[in-house]
Design an enzyme around this catalytic site. Structure first.
Site, short mmCIF file in Angstrom:
data_model
loop_
_atom_site.label_atom_id
_atom_site.label_comp_id
_atom_site.label_asym_id
_atom_site.label_seq_id
_atom_site.Cartn_x
_atom_site.Cartn_y
_atom_site.Cartn_z
CB ILE A 104 30.55 -0.96 -22.88
CG1 ILE A 104 29.58 -2.14 -22.78
CG2 ILE A 104 30.39 -0.27 -24.24
CD1 ILE A 104 28.11 -1.75 -22.87
CD GLU B 212 30.55 1.83 -17.87
OE1 GLU B 212 31.59 2.50 -17.80
OE2 GLU B 212 29.51 2.11 -17.22
#
Length: 354
Positions: free
Chosen positions: A239, A280
């Site tokens: 991300i 992430e």
């Protein structure tokens, strides 16, 4: 007043009555196999000792006694070799009925058989509570037990003040036995659900519900090591600017982004292995050739950005590398990581194929 959850009641009541689904029965098999084997061996020893200790003046029906012993021995051999819980139940029922038939044969050889078979029936009713999983199968076997030991003998002392004692003892023993059977079944059911939950915690990411790194790596190793199958590609996903989201909006907002991103990944990766690798980072093992992997990576980048478009801008970067079966899995991981780093350098919100 709290209304009972019917689905939860059904989830517990059905296994207690019928013995559980195939997965639960597979879990129970080993325990019930051991318990049943020990119980059947003790039953054979008890019957043999009863026969040997019979006074010489009493002669049980030899044919019936031999048939009972053969029934118990055959049930023991079949139980030892069987591999499914239904077969355990059948062999256990046959063994119990053969034993009670044999004990009734011994009781018929002495005077006052009705006196002896009552404690035998009570003992058998309670002793077999642990070896049958499911209240209905237990009650069916108990009915056979009392028919074996009691047919032709009851009612006892008809017309006398104590004529109700025998049926009362039978009823109480059956109720106590059923309570024991349900208790054992409930313990097995709770143990099963505990194992399922522990397995879930061990192999599933608690926040996103995806495979965790351990499960993802194990399954990726299996796919990588398989000698058959088509091309595989590893997608490493990150991300973009996630630290900024956490710092500016807080960890709750960061968790929400992780959960929503994971949902998009799971939806797009249906039929392909996916998981959260940590923080992430996510991973996908895509089964397909290079062009298919390229199209999939592009659609995934687009899907994530569209999922957040109304509230905020969130994007992902993706590095793609072929899983080369001639080299260790870590080699492909490194290539995908390098491609991901290149995607970040080129501006993020994109994919790069190694």
């Amino acid at each position: 007043m709290r209304v009972p959850d019917l689905s939860s009641l059904r989830r517990v009541a059905v296994p207690l009555a019928f013995g559980g689904n195939s997965e639960q029965q597979h879990t129970y098999f080993a325990e019930l196999h051991r318990v049943g084997m020990v119980t059947q061996v003790l039953g054979i020893i008890a019957f043999s000792l009863t026969w040997l200790l019979m006074p010489p003046t009493y002669h049980p029906n030899l044919t019936h006694a031999v048939l009972a012993l053969l029934g118990m021995l055959i049930s023991l051999v079949v139980r030892y070799r069987c591999t499914t819980l239904p077969m355990l139940t059948i062999t256990g029922a046959c063994a119990v009925l053969a034993l009670t038939f044999g004990l009734r044969t011994m009781a018929d050889a002495v005077q006052h058989a009705s006196f002896w078979v009552l404690p035998v029936g009570v003992f058998m009713t309670l002793a077999i509570a642990s070896i049958f999983n499911g209240g209905l199968s237990y009650l069916a076997v108990v009915a056979g037990v009392w028919w074996n030991v009691g047919h032709g003998l009851y009612p006892v002392n008809e017309g006398l003040p104590d004529q109700s004692w025998a049926p009362l003892m039978i009823a109480v023993s059956v109720l106590f036995g059923l309570a024991l059977n349900v208790s054992f079944s409930l313990l097995r059911l709770r143990n099963y659900h505990s194992k399922v939950e522990l397995t879930r915690l061990a192999f599933q990411d608690s926040l996103t519900g995806l495979n965790n790194r351990r499960m993802f790596t194990q399954r990726a190793q299996q796919m990588h090591g398989a000698s058959h199958g088509g091309m595989l590609h590893f997608l490493m996903i990150d991300i973009d600017n996630f630290k900024i989201i956490n710092d500016q909006q807080g960890h709750d907002a960061g968790d929400a982004v992780l959960v929503r991103t994971a949902a998009v990944i799971a939806d797009k990766a249906q039929g392909h292995l996916c998981g959260r690798l940590g923080g992430e980072e996510f991973g996908i093992v895509y089964a397909g050739d290079r062009e298919d992997a390229r199209a999939f990576a592009g659609s995934l980048v687009e899907a994530v950005s569209q999922a957040f478009l109304a509230a905020q801008f969130v994007s992902i970067s993706v590095g793609v590398a072929e899983l080369d079966r001639n080299k260790e899995l870590g080699h492909s991981y490194r290539l995908a990581d390098e491609a991901l780093y290149l995607a970040k350098r080129q501006g993020k919100n994109r994919y790069v194929i190694a």
